[in-house]
Design a protein around this motif. Structure first.
Motif, mmCIF file in Angstrom:
data_model
loop_
_atom_site.group_PDB
_atom_site.id
_atom_site.type_symbol
_atom_site.label_atom_id
_atom_site.label_comp_id
_atom_site.label_asym_id
_atom_site.label_seq_id
_atom_site.Cartn_x
_atom_site.Cartn_y
_atom_site.Cartn_z
ATOM 1 N N ALA A 90 0.840 -1.209 0.000
ATOM 2 C CA ALA A 90 0.000 0.000 0.000
ATOM 3 C C ALA A 90 0.871 1.254 0.000
ATOM 4 C CB ALA A 90 -0.945 -0.007 1.196
ATOM 5 N N ASP A 91 1.906 1.270 0.837
ATOM 6 C CA ASP A 91 2.818 2.416 0.860
ATOM 7 C C ASP A 91 3.547 2.551 -0.474
ATOM 8 O OD1 ASP A 91 2.052 2.888 3.478
ATOM 9 O OD2 ASP A 91 3.919 2.119 4.363
ATOM 10 N N LEU A 92 3.953 1.418 -1.046
ATOM 11 C CA LEU A 92 4.628 1.445 -2.346
ATOM 12 C C LEU A 92 3.716 2.035 -3.407
ATOM 13 C CD1 LEU A 92 7.000 0.601 -4.271
ATOM 14 C CD2 LEU A 92 5.673 -1.501 -4.650
ATOM 15 N N VAL A 93 2.457 1.612 -3.434
ATOM 16 C CA VAL A 93 1.508 2.111 -4.441
ATOM 17 C C VAL A 93 1.356 3.619 -4.326
ATOM 18 C CG1 VAL A 93 -0.934 2.099 -5.112
ATOM 19 C CG2 VAL A 93 0.285 -0.072 -4.754
ATOM 20 N N HIS A 94 1.233 4.133 -3.112
ATOM 21 C CA HIS A 94 1.123 5.592 -2.925
ATOM 22 C C HIS A 94 2.395 6.293 -3.413
ATOM 23 C CE1 HIS A 94 -2.644 5.116 -1.039
ATOM 24 N NE2 HIS A 94 -2.199 4.680 0.122
ATOM 25 N N TRP A 95 3.544 5.729 -3.090
ATOM 26 C CA TRP A 95 4.809 6.311 -3.524
ATOM 27 C C TRP A 95 4.928 6.278 -5.046
ATOM 28 C CZ3 TRP A 95 9.084 4.420 -6.130
ATOM 29 C CH2 TRP A 95 10.212 5.236 -6.116
ATOM 30 N N LEU A 96 4.562 5.153 -5.685
ATOM 31 C CA LEU A 96 4.610 5.056 -7.147
ATOM 32 C C LEU A 96 3.731 6.128 -7.788
ATOM 33 C CD1 LEU A 96 4.444 1.178 -7.545
ATOM 34 C CD2 LEU A 96 6.442 2.630 -8.019
ATOM 35 N N GLU A 97 2.551 6.354 -7.216
ATOM 36 C CA GLU A 97 1.655 7.395 -7.739
ATOM 37 C C GLU A 97 2.319 8.768 -7.646
ATOM 38 O OE1 GLU A 97 -1.862 6.800 -5.389
ATOM 39 O OE2 GLU A 97 -2.530 5.108 -6.629
ATOM 40 N N ARG A 98 2.924 9.071 -6.516
ATOM 41 C CA ARG A 98 3.593 10.369 -6.344
ATOM 42 C C ARG A 98 4.749 10.532 -7.325
ATOM 43 N NH1 ARG A 98 3.325 9.139 -0.846
ATOM 44 N NH2 ARG A 98 5.574 8.795 -0.787
ATOM 45 N N GLU A 99 5.465 9.443 -7.584
ATOM 46 C CA GLU A 99 6.615 9.478 -8.494
ATOM 47 C C GLU A 99 6.210 9.331 -9.957
ATOM 48 O OE1 GLU A 99 9.824 10.132 -7.761
ATOM 49 O OE2 GLU A 99 9.180 10.504 -5.697
ATOM 50 N N GLN A 100 4.927 9.144 -10.199
ATOM 51 C CA GLN A 100 4.383 8.960 -11.549
ATOM 52 C C GLN A 100 5.024 7.764 -12.261
ATOM 53 O OE1 GLN A 100 4.866 12.921 -13.216
ATOM 54 N NE2 GLN A 100 2.813 13.469 -12.512
ATOM 55 N N ILE A 101 5.167 6.680 -11.513
ATOM 56 C CA ILE A 101 5.644 5.410 -12.062
ATOM 57 C C ILE A 101 4.427 4.505 -12.202
ATOM 58 C CG2 ILE A 101 7.107 3.387 -11.682
ATOM 59 C CD1 ILE A 101 8.969 5.245 -10.029
ATOM 60 N N ALA A 102 4.141 4.097 -13.428
ATOM 61 C CA ALA A 102 2.938 3.315 -13.705
ATOM 62 C C ALA A 102 3.059 1.892 -13.172
ATOM 63 C CB ALA A 102 2.672 3.276 -15.207
ATOM 64 N N ILE A 103 1.983 1.423 -12.572
ATOM 65 C CA ILE A 103 1.871 0.022 -12.175
ATOM 66 C C ILE A 103 1.382 -0.744 -13.388
ATOM 67 C CG2 ILE A 103 0.612 -1.609 -10.717
ATOM 68 C CD1 ILE A 103 0.482 0.677 -8.605
ATOM 69 N N THR A 104 2.082 -1.808 -13.753
ATOM 70 C CA THR A 104 1.687 -2.581 -14.934
ATOM 71 C C THR A 104 0.859 -3.804 -14.573
ATOM 72 O OG1 THR A 104 3.815 -3.728 -14.884
ATOM 73 C CG2 THR A 104 3.634 -1.786 -16.318
ATOM 74 N N GLU A 105 0.914 -4.226 -13.308
ATOM 75 C CA GLU A 105 0.085 -5.337 -12.836
ATOM 76 C C GLU A 105 0.023 -5.287 -11.322
ATOM 77 O OE1 GLU A 105 -0.037 -10.219 -12.872
ATOM 78 O OE2 GLU A 105 1.335 -9.181 -14.219
ATOM 79 N N GLY A 106 -1.168 -5.579 -10.786
ATOM 80 C CA GLY A 106 -1.334 -5.644 -9.340
ATOM 81 C C GLY A 106 -1.819 -4.323 -8.773
ATOM 82 N N PRO A 107 -1.807 -4.253 -7.476
ATOM 83 C CA PRO A 107 -1.433 -5.281 -6.522
ATOM 84 C C PRO A 107 -2.417 -6.462 -6.547
ATOM 85 C CG PRO A 107 -1.548 -3.129 -5.455
ATOM 86 C CD PRO A 107 -2.121 -2.985 -6.819
ATOM 87 N N VAL A 108 -1.862 -7.639 -6.342
ATOM 88 C CA VAL A 108 -2.662 -8.862 -6.329
ATOM 89 C C VAL A 108 -1.994 -9.862 -5.395
ATOM 90 C CG1 VAL A 108 -1.466 -9.843 -8.335
ATOM 91 C CG2 VAL A 108 -3.788 -10.585 -7.797
ATOM 92 N N GLN A 109 -2.815 -10.685 -4.729
ATOM 93 C CA GLN A 109 -2.262 -11.721 -3.868
ATOM 94 C C GLN A 109 -1.851 -12.914 -4.720
ATOM 95 O OE1 GLN A 109 -5.357 -11.485 -0.470
ATOM 96 N NE2 GLN A 109 -3.443 -12.200 0.451
ATOM 97 N N MET A 110 -0.693 -13.490 -4.387
ATOM 98 C CA MET A 110 -0.169 -14.648 -5.122
ATOM 99 C C MET A 110 0.441 -15.641 -4.147
ATOM 100 S SD MET A 110 1.792 -13.302 -8.490
ATOM 101 C CE MET A 110 0.928 -12.615 -9.872
ATOM 102 N N GLY A 111 0.800 -16.785 -4.679
ATOM 103 C CA GLY A 111 1.503 -17.778 -3.871
ATOM 104 C C GLY A 111 0.678 -18.296 -2.726
ATOM 105 N N HIS A 112 -0.527 -18.772 -3.029
ATOM 106 C CA HIS A 112 -1.442 -19.257 -1.980
ATOM 107 C C HIS A 112 -1.684 -18.158 -0.954
ATOM 108 C CE1 HIS A 112 -1.288 -23.279 -3.653
ATOM 109 N NE2 HIS A 112 0.028 -23.183 -3.688
ATOM 110 N N ASP A 113 -1.852 -16.930 -1.470
ATOM 111 C CA ASP A 113 -2.102 -15.756 -0.629
ATOM 112 C C ASP A 113 -0.981 -15.501 0.376
ATOM 113 O OD1 ASP A 113 -4.454 -15.336 -2.004
ATOM 114 O OD2 ASP A 113 -5.660 -16.478 -0.579
ATOM 115 N N ARG A 114 0.225 -15.939 0.026
ATOM 116 C CA ARG A 114 1.384 -15.726 0.883
ATOM 117 C C ARG A 114 2.008 -14.352 0.698
ATOM 118 N NH1 ARG A 114 6.809 -17.340 -0.317
ATOM 119 N NH2 ARG A 114 8.023 -16.809 1.493
ATOM 120 N N ARG A 115 1.708 -13.726 -0.444
ATOM 121 C CA ARG A 115 2.325 -12.435 -0.735
ATOM 122 C C ARG A 115 1.378 -11.581 -1.557
ATOM 123 N NH1 ARG A 115 7.612 -13.486 -3.214
ATOM 124 N NH2 ARG A 115 7.613 -15.363 -2.004
ATOM 125 N N ILE A 116 1.588 -10.268 -1.469
ATOM 126 C CA ILE A 116 0.914 -9.315 -2.348
ATOM 127 C C ILE A 116 2.002 -8.790 -3.269
ATOM 128 C CG2 ILE A 116 -0.398 -7.173 -2.520
ATOM 129 C CD1 ILE A 116 -1.251 -7.609 0.391
#
Length: 135
Positions: A90-116
């Motif tokens: 969540a913090d990364l997503v906010h920072w990416l938005e401020r830096e104008q770095i596009a997210i190409t996929e996600g955030p999404v849970q993966m690995g049997h919901d072990r990670r986002i």
């Protein structure tokens, strides 16, 4: 040969412009290591305060097809991305938005919901994956 104490040293990332790429990776905290700058072989080492290291290989030629390992129908062998662990997606997503770095996929849970996970691309289309490991 005993590989019990094998550790990871660095990943090499081919780029078209050292200046552009160095500025991009500096946003994530990577800085040039003067001991790892080798213009004769078109390589520049960057290090991060966490101890991570990457080498920018600055001899890339732009391809209109994009990232030839990720963006074309024929899937050739090769390294497809570098992955990093962050404390909070969540913090990364906010920072990416401020830096104008596009997210190409996600955030999404993966690995049997072990990670986002969340994916971005550098200026040359190289894929970077960021992971928040769930407890």
């Amino acid at each position: 040969m005993n590989f019990a104490h094998l550790t990871f040293d660095h990943v090499g990332i081919r780029v078209t412009s050292l200046d552009v790429s160095e500025r991009f990776y500096a946003k994530f905290g990577f800085i040039r290591d003067p001991e790892e700058f080798a213009p004769a072989v078109k390589a520049c080492g960057l290090h991060h305060p966490s101890g991570l290291r990457i080498h920018l290989i600055f001899n890339g030629v732009p391809d209109p097809a994009g990232n030839v390992l990720m963006d074309v129908p024929v899937k050739r062998p090769g390294y497809t991305h570098a992955a990093f662990i962050v404390e909070s997606i969540a913090d990364l997503v906010h920072w990416l938005e401020r830096e104008q770095i596009a997210i190409t996929e996600g955030p999404v849970q993966m690995g049997h919901d072990r990670r986002i996970v969340c994916f971005v691309r550098d200026p040359d289309g190289n894929v970077l994956e960021f992971n928040e490991i769930l407890k």
